[in-house]
Design a protein around this motif. Structure first.
Motif, PDB file in Angstrom:
ATOM      1  N   LYS A  12       0.842  -1.196   0.000  1.00 58.35           N
ATOM      2  CA  LYS A  12       0.000   0.000   0.000  1.00 58.35           C
ATOM      3  C   LYS A  12       0.874   1.241   0.000  1.00 58.35           C
ATOM      4  O   LYS A  12       1.947   1.245   0.599  1.00 58.35           O
ATOM      5  CB  LYS A  12      -0.904  -0.007   1.230  1.00 58.35           C
ATOM      6  CG  LYS A  12      -1.917   1.107   1.265  1.00 58.35           C
ATOM      7  CD  LYS A  12      -2.834   1.002   2.460  1.00 58.35           C
ATOM      8  CE  LYS A  12      -3.803   2.152   2.492  1.00 58.35           C
ATOM      9  NZ  LYS A  12      -4.634   2.134   3.681  1.00 58.35           N
ATOM     10  N   ILE A  27     -10.925   8.516 -10.428  1.00 57.24           N
ATOM     11  CA  ILE A  27     -10.795   7.337  -9.569  1.00 57.24           C
ATOM     12  C   ILE A  27     -12.155   6.904  -9.028  1.00 57.24           C
ATOM     13  O   ILE A  27     -12.398   5.715  -8.831  1.00 57.24           O
ATOM     14  CB  ILE A  27      -9.766   7.591  -8.450  1.00 57.24           C
ATOM     15  CG1 ILE A  27      -8.367   7.590  -9.057  1.00 57.24           C
ATOM     16  CG2 ILE A  27      -9.872   6.564  -7.331  1.00 57.24           C
ATOM     17  CD1 ILE A  27      -7.278   8.025  -8.124  1.00 57.24           C
ATOM     18  N   ARG A  32      -8.918   1.651 -10.880  1.00 57.38           N
ATOM     19  CA  ARG A  32      -7.683   1.006 -11.334  1.00 57.38           C
ATOM     20  C   ARG A  32      -6.656   2.058 -11.747  1.00 57.38           C
ATOM     21  O   ARG A  32      -6.986   3.008 -12.453  1.00 57.38           O
ATOM     22  CB  ARG A  32      -7.963   0.081 -12.517  1.00 57.38           C
ATOM     23  CG  ARG A  32      -8.890  -1.076 -12.158  1.00 57.38           C
ATOM     24  CD  ARG A  32      -9.265  -1.865 -13.375  1.00 57.38           C
ATOM     25  NE  ARG A  32     -10.005  -0.993 -14.299  1.00 57.38           N
ATOM     26  CZ  ARG A  32     -10.279  -1.301 -15.548  1.00 57.38           C
ATOM     27  NH1 ARG A  32      -9.889  -2.443 -16.059  1.00 57.38           N
ATOM     28  NH2 ARG A  32     -10.966  -0.466 -16.314  1.00 57.38           N
ATOM     29  N   VAL A  33      -5.409   1.881 -11.301  1.00 61.64           N
ATOM     30  CA  VAL A  33      -4.342   2.823 -11.634  1.00 61.64           C
ATOM     31  C   VAL A  33      -3.103   2.071 -12.094  1.00 61.64           C
ATOM     32  O   VAL A  33      -2.877   0.921 -11.718  1.00 61.64           O
ATOM     33  CB  VAL A  33      -3.969   3.741 -10.440  1.00 61.64           C
ATOM     34  CG1 VAL A  33      -5.114   4.664 -10.085  1.00 61.64           C
ATOM     35  CG2 VAL A  33      -3.529   2.936  -9.240  1.00 61.64           C
ATOM     36  N   LYS A  55       0.836  -1.484 -10.582  1.00 62.50           N
ATOM     37  CA  LYS A  55      -0.599  -1.530 -10.861  1.00 62.50           C
ATOM     38  C   LYS A  55      -1.353  -1.747  -9.556  1.00 62.50           C
ATOM     39  O   LYS A  55      -0.851  -2.414  -8.658  1.00 62.50           O
ATOM     40  CB  LYS A  55      -0.927  -2.666 -11.824  1.00 62.50           C
ATOM     41  CG  LYS A  55      -0.316  -2.488 -13.197  1.00 62.50           C
ATOM     42  CD  LYS A  55      -0.678  -3.633 -14.110  1.00 62.50           C
ATOM     43  CE  LYS A  55      -0.044  -3.435 -15.487  1.00 62.50           C
ATOM     44  NZ  LYS A  55      -0.400  -4.530 -16.404  1.00 62.50           N
ATOM     45  N   THR A  57      -5.245  -0.427  -7.191  1.00 60.92           N
ATOM     46  CA  THR A  57      -6.490   0.327  -7.087  1.00 60.92           C
ATOM     47  C   THR A  57      -6.280   1.495  -6.135  1.00 60.92           C
ATOM     48  O   THR A  57      -5.523   1.390  -5.163  1.00 60.92           O
ATOM     49  CB  THR A  57      -7.648  -0.554  -6.567  1.00 60.92           C
ATOM     50  OG1 THR A  57      -7.274  -1.139  -5.327  1.00 60.92           O
ATOM     51  CG2 THR A  57      -7.995  -1.648  -7.561  1.00 60.92           C
ATOM     52  N   ALA A  58      -6.954   2.589  -6.427  1.00 65.11           N
ATOM     53  CA  ALA A  58      -6.759   3.807  -5.646  1.00 65.11           C
ATOM     54  C   ALA A  58      -8.074   4.312  -5.085  1.00 65.11           C
ATOM     55  O   ALA A  58      -9.149   4.013  -5.614  1.00 65.11           O
ATOM     56  CB  ALA A  58      -6.128   4.889  -6.517  1.00 65.11           C
ATOM     57  N   SER A  82      -4.641   6.956  -1.654  1.00 68.05           N
ATOM     58  CA  SER A  82      -4.222   5.655  -1.145  1.00 68.05           C
ATOM     59  C   SER A  82      -4.277   4.642  -2.277  1.00 68.05           C
ATOM     60  O   SER A  82      -5.296   4.510  -2.949  1.00 68.05           O
ATOM     61  CB  SER A  82      -5.147   5.233  -0.003  1.00 68.05           C
ATOM     62  OG  SER A  82      -4.786   3.967   0.464  1.00 68.05           O
ATOM     63  N   ILE A  83      -3.169   3.941  -2.494  1.00 64.52           N
ATOM     64  CA  ILE A  83      -3.079   2.961  -3.573  1.00 64.52           C
ATOM     65  C   ILE A  83      -2.762   1.598  -2.991  1.00 64.52           C
ATOM     66  O   ILE A  83      -1.767   1.430  -2.288  1.00 64.52           O
ATOM     67  CB  ILE A  83      -2.010   3.365  -4.592  1.00 64.52           C
ATOM     68  CG1 ILE A  83      -2.343   4.744  -5.175  1.00 64.52           C
ATOM     69  CG2 ILE A  83      -1.878   2.302  -5.688  1.00 64.52           C
ATOM     70  CD1 ILE A  83      -1.238   5.341  -5.983  1.00 64.52           C
ATOM     71  N   THR A  84      -3.618   0.635  -3.261  1.00 59.93           N
ATOM     72  CA  THR A  84      -3.378  -0.747  -2.889  1.00 59.93           C
ATOM     73  C   THR A  84      -2.719  -1.421  -4.090  1.00 59.93           C
ATOM     74  O   THR A  84      -3.311  -1.484  -5.172  1.00 59.93           O
ATOM     75  CB  THR A  84      -4.682  -1.471  -2.515  1.00 59.93           C
ATOM     76  OG1 THR A  84      -5.280  -0.759  -1.414  1.00 59.93           O
ATOM     77  CG2 THR A  84      -4.422  -2.913  -2.109  1.00 59.93           C
ATOM     78  N   ILE A  85      -1.500  -1.888  -3.907  1.00 59.67           N
ATOM     79  CA  ILE A  85      -0.694  -2.428  -4.995  1.00 59.67           C
ATOM     80  C   ILE A  85      -1.060  -3.882  -5.271  1.00 59.67           C
ATOM     81  O   ILE A  85      -1.051  -4.703  -4.368  1.00 59.67           O
ATOM     82  CB  ILE A  85       0.805  -2.292  -4.659  1.00 59.67           C
ATOM     83  CG1 ILE A  85       1.157  -0.810  -4.460  1.00 59.67           C
ATOM     84  CG2 ILE A  85       1.667  -2.940  -5.742  1.00 59.67           C
ATOM     85  CD1 ILE A  85       2.505  -0.571  -3.844  1.00 59.67           C
TER      86      ILE A  85
END
Length: 92
Positions: A12, A27, A32-33, A55, A57-58, A82-85
């Motif tokens: 994260k 977002i 998806r990012v 890659k 989700t944010a 916040s980005i969950t990798i």
């Protein structure tokens, strides 16, 4: 690089978000990012410097422990990106 390793290790990333209104709207429609980043300080596959393709989700957070920590360091932040990798690939 230590910071990148810590981010990838916990899966994260949390970054201060100032304006970013258009990013927040995008977002909210599709979380998806894909992010690319690089560093000259890390040995790469072909020599000095490397890059990563990340890659995940944010989402934007305006409450919670990540927000409190970011707001304490960056008074201008209105939220946290916040980005969950989900995957990280070394590109160079």
């Amino acid at each position: 690089m230590e910071q990148l390793c810590a981010i990838l290790g916990r899966g994260k990333d949390a970054d201060p978000a100032g304006y970013m209104h258009r990013t927040e709207a995008n977002i909210s429609r599709d979380p998806r990012v894909v992010i690319t980043l690089g560093s000259r300080e890390v040995a790469g596959k072909l020599g000095p410097g490397t890059g990563f393709l990340i890659k995940g989700t944010a989402n934007f957070e305006t409450t919670g422990p990540d927000f409190d920590a970011i707001k304490a360091e960056y008074a201008w932040a209105r939220g946290v990106l916040s980005i969950t990798i989900s995957s990280a690939l070394q590109t160079l």
